[in-house]
Motif scaffolding. Structure first.
Motif, PDB file in Angstrom:
ATOM      1  N   TRP A 166      -0.038   4.372  -6.135  1.00 21.70           N
ATOM      2  CA  TRP A 166      -1.419   4.611  -6.534  1.00 21.70           C
ATOM      3  C   TRP A 166      -1.518   5.876  -7.393  1.00 21.70           C
ATOM      4  O   TRP A 166      -2.204   5.888  -8.409  1.00 21.70           O
ATOM      5  CB  TRP A 166      -2.294   4.753  -5.289  1.00 21.70           C
ATOM      6  CG  TRP A 166      -3.731   5.009  -5.597  1.00 21.70           C
ATOM      7  CD1 TRP A 166      -4.677   4.103  -5.939  1.00 21.70           C
ATOM      8  CD2 TRP A 166      -4.374   6.281  -5.600  1.00 21.70           C
ATOM      9  NE1 TRP A 166      -5.877   4.724  -6.137  1.00 21.70           N
ATOM     10  CE2 TRP A 166      -5.717   6.066  -5.937  1.00 21.70           C
ATOM     11  CE3 TRP A 166      -3.949   7.577  -5.342  1.00 21.70           C
ATOM     12  CZ2 TRP A 166      -6.636   7.097  -6.031  1.00 21.70           C
ATOM     13  CZ3 TRP A 166      -4.865   8.595  -5.433  1.00 21.70           C
ATOM     14  CH2 TRP A 166      -6.192   8.353  -5.775  1.00 21.70           C
ATOM     15  N   ALA A 167      -0.828   6.944  -6.972  1.00 21.82           N
ATOM     16  CA  ALA A 167      -0.882   8.202  -7.721  1.00 21.82           C
ATOM     17  C   ALA A 167      -0.267   8.037  -9.103  1.00 21.82           C
ATOM     18  O   ALA A 167      -0.788   8.564 -10.092  1.00 21.82           O
ATOM     19  CB  ALA A 167      -0.164   9.302  -6.944  1.00 21.82           C
ATOM     20  N   ARG A 168       0.837   7.290  -9.193  1.00 23.29           N
ATOM     21  CA  ARG A 168       1.466   7.055 -10.487  1.00 23.29           C
ATOM     22  C   ARG A 168       0.518   6.284 -11.410  1.00 23.29           C
ATOM     23  O   ARG A 168       0.379   6.615 -12.592  1.00 23.29           O
ATOM     24  CB  ARG A 168       2.771   6.295 -10.315  1.00 23.29           C
ATOM     25  CG  ARG A 168       3.558   6.179 -11.606  1.00 23.29           C
ATOM     26  CD  ARG A 168       4.898   5.466 -11.476  1.00 23.29           C
ATOM     27  NE  ARG A 168       5.533   5.573 -10.177  1.00 23.29           N
ATOM     28  CZ  ARG A 168       5.827   4.528  -9.400  1.00 23.29           C
ATOM     29  NH1 ARG A 168       5.542   3.309  -9.785  1.00 23.29           N
ATOM     30  NH2 ARG A 168       6.424   4.697  -8.237  1.00 23.29           N
ATOM     31  N   GLU A 169      -0.148   5.275 -10.863  1.00 22.22           N
ATOM     32  CA  GLU A 169      -1.099   4.496 -11.675  1.00 22.22           C
ATOM     33  C   GLU A 169      -2.253   5.381 -12.137  1.00 22.22           C
ATOM     34  O   GLU A 169      -2.695   5.273 -13.279  1.00 22.22           O
ATOM     35  CB  GLU A 169      -1.642   3.319 -10.875  1.00 22.22           C
ATOM     36  CG  GLU A 169      -0.647   2.207 -10.666  1.00 22.22           C
ATOM     37  CD  GLU A 169      -1.185   1.105  -9.771  1.00 22.22           C
ATOM     38  OE1 GLU A 169      -2.352   1.199  -9.322  1.00 22.22           O
ATOM     39  OE2 GLU A 169      -0.436   0.148  -9.528  1.00 22.22           O
ATOM     40  N   LYS A 170      -2.761   6.245 -11.273  1.00 21.59           N
ATOM     41  CA  LYS A 170      -3.877   7.118 -11.635  1.00 21.59           C
ATOM     42  C   LYS A 170      -3.466   8.133 -12.694  1.00 21.59           C
ATOM     43  O   LYS A 170      -4.235   8.433 -13.602  1.00 21.59           O
ATOM     44  CB  LYS A 170      -4.428   7.841 -10.398  1.00 21.59           C
ATOM     45  CG  LYS A 170      -5.188   6.949  -9.492  1.00 21.59           C
ATOM     46  CD  LYS A 170      -6.390   6.382 -10.211  1.00 21.59           C
ATOM     47  CE  LYS A 170      -7.057   5.303  -9.426  1.00 21.59           C
ATOM     48  NZ  LYS A 170      -8.091   4.612 -10.168  1.00 21.59           N
ATOM     49  N   GLU A 171      -2.240   8.681 -12.570  1.00 22.98           N
ATOM     50  CA  GLU A 171      -1.781   9.631 -13.585  1.00 22.98           C
ATOM     51  C   GLU A 171      -1.631   8.958 -14.938  1.00 22.98           C
ATOM     52  O   GLU A 171      -2.046   9.501 -15.961  1.00 22.98           O
ATOM     53  CB  GLU A 171      -0.450  10.249 -13.157  1.00 22.98           C
ATOM     54  CG  GLU A 171      -0.581  11.255 -12.038  1.00 22.98           C
ATOM     55  CD  GLU A 171       0.765  11.754 -11.571  1.00 22.98           C
ATOM     56  OE1 GLU A 171       1.803  11.305 -12.098  1.00 22.98           O
ATOM     57  OE2 GLU A 171       0.779  12.594 -10.650  1.00 22.98           O
ATOM     58  N   THR A 172      -1.060   7.772 -14.930  1.00 23.03           N
ATOM     59  CA  THR A 172      -0.912   7.027 -16.180  1.00 23.03           C
ATOM     60  C   THR A 172      -2.279   6.673 -16.743  1.00 23.03           C
ATOM     61  O   THR A 172      -2.520   6.795 -17.947  1.00 23.03           O
ATOM     62  CB  THR A 172      -0.098   5.737 -15.938  1.00 23.03           C
ATOM     63  OG1 THR A 172       1.125   6.081 -15.309  1.00 23.03           O
ATOM     64  CG2 THR A 172       0.177   5.013 -17.237  1.00 23.03           C
ATOM     65  N   ILE A 208       0.871  -1.172   0.000  1.00 21.21           N
ATOM     66  CA  ILE A 208       0.000   0.000   0.000  1.00 21.21           C
ATOM     67  C   ILE A 208       0.905   1.217   0.000  1.00 21.21           C
ATOM     68  O   ILE A 208       1.653   1.441   0.941  1.00 21.21           O
ATOM     69  CB  ILE A 208      -0.905   0.004   1.233  1.00 21.21           C
ATOM     70  CG1 ILE A 208      -1.783  -1.228   1.227  1.00 21.21           C
ATOM     71  CG2 ILE A 208      -1.741   1.270   1.271  1.00 21.21           C
ATOM     72  CD1 ILE A 208      -2.599  -1.381   2.487  1.00 21.21           C
ATOM     73  N   SER A 209       0.843   1.978  -1.058  1.00 20.51           N
ATOM     74  CA  SER A 209       1.685   3.149  -1.159  1.00 20.51           C
ATOM     75  C   SER A 209       0.953   4.207  -1.983  1.00 20.51           C
ATOM     76  O   SER A 209       0.486   3.936  -3.085  1.00 20.51           O
ATOM     77  CB  SER A 209       3.008   2.789  -1.834  1.00 20.51           C
ATOM     78  OG  SER A 209       3.757   3.936  -2.082  1.00 20.51           O
ATOM     79  N   TRP A 210       0.850   5.406  -1.440  1.00 13.75           N
ATOM     80  CA  TRP A 210       0.171   6.482  -2.165  1.00 13.75           C
ATOM     81  C   TRP A 210       0.927   6.835  -3.438  1.00 13.75           C
ATOM     82  O   TRP A 210       0.333   7.216  -4.436  1.00 13.75           O
ATOM     83  CB  TRP A 210       0.063   7.713  -1.273  1.00 13.75           C
ATOM     84  CG  TRP A 210      -0.990   7.575  -0.234  1.00 13.75           C
ATOM     85  CD1 TRP A 210      -0.796   7.307   1.086  1.00 13.75           C
ATOM     86  CD2 TRP A 210      -2.399   7.653  -0.415  1.00 13.75           C
ATOM     87  NE1 TRP A 210      -1.992   7.222   1.732  1.00 13.75           N
ATOM     88  CE2 TRP A 210      -2.999   7.435   0.834  1.00 13.75           C
ATOM     89  CE3 TRP A 210      -3.205   7.879  -1.518  1.00 13.75           C
ATOM     90  CZ2 TRP A 210      -4.373   7.449   1.011  1.00 13.75           C
ATOM     91  CZ3 TRP A 210      -4.575   7.898  -1.336  1.00 13.75           C
ATOM     92  CH2 TRP A 210      -5.138   7.682  -0.095  1.00 13.75           C
ATOM     93  N   ARG A 211       2.256   6.718  -3.376  1.00 17.22           N
ATOM     94  CA  ARG A 211       3.062   7.032  -4.541  1.00 17.22           C
ATOM     95  C   ARG A 211       2.716   6.144  -5.720  1.00 17.22           C
ATOM     96  O   ARG A 211       2.531   6.613  -6.838  1.00 17.22           O
ATOM     97  CB  ARG A 211       4.541   6.849  -4.190  1.00 17.22           C
ATOM     98  CG  ARG A 211       5.400   7.994  -4.515  1.00 17.22           C
ATOM     99  CD  ARG A 211       6.813   7.704  -4.120  1.00 17.22           C
ATOM    100  NE  ARG A 211       6.931   6.422  -3.410  1.00 17.22           N
ATOM    101  CZ  ARG A 211       8.049   5.787  -3.205  1.00 17.22           C
ATOM    102  NH1 ARG A 211       9.151   6.299  -3.634  1.00 17.22           N
ATOM    103  NH2 ARG A 211       8.102   4.660  -2.555  1.00 17.22           N
TER     104      ARG A 211
END
Length: 141
Positions: free
Chosen positions: A76-82, A71-74
């Motif tokens: 998750w955020a990278r996946e959402k941006e992509t 679980i890592s926000w980093r």
């Protein structure tokens, strides 16, 4: 589920069922009378067998469980941006094909104030009030 976890689960279930059966038989054999109280508590070997069976079952369940995902926000955020970049490209392609924008932010329905899947009571009341003002009715005189 691997072989070690299966073996532990089967052995733990067998030990547990034997401990439960033994405690049942012990209770039937030494059923206390009402006046004397319980003079024959559960023997130590049944209690130990119960504890060992629970421990073995827990170890089997832990070994059978799949690996935990980090679980890592980093991440998750990278996946959402992509995903957002890919969605924009896909949306442009769908608009060019005439399909409309069907993809995107899954929380857009919550963010824009609309409540998809719910009846708009206020809007229905306004529409009904306008309909009554316009004289819509059954045509009674």
């Amino acid at each position: 589920m691997g072989l070690p976890s299966t073996v532990l689960l089967v052995a733990g279930a067998a030990f547990l069922s034997h401990a439960v059966y033994s405690s049942y038989e012990h209770a039937l054999l030494f059923s206390p009378s009402i006046s004397s109280g319980n003079k024959h508590p559960l023997p130590l070997d049944i209690v130990l067998e119960l504890l060992v069976s629970i421990t073995v079952l827990c170890a089997g369940i832990v070994l059978a469980a799949p690996k935990l995902k980090p679980i890592s926000w980093r991440v998750w955020a990278r996946e959402k941006e992509t995903e957002e970049k890919n969605v924009n490209i896909r949306r442009r392609k769908e608009e060019d094909a005439g399909l409309g924008a069907q993809v995107g932010n899954p929380f857009a329905g919550l963010e824009d104030g609309s409540r998809r899947g719910f009846l708009d009571v206020r809007g229905a009341r306004k529409a009904f009030a306008e309909w009554v003002r316009e004289g819509g009715g059954g045509g009674r005189s």
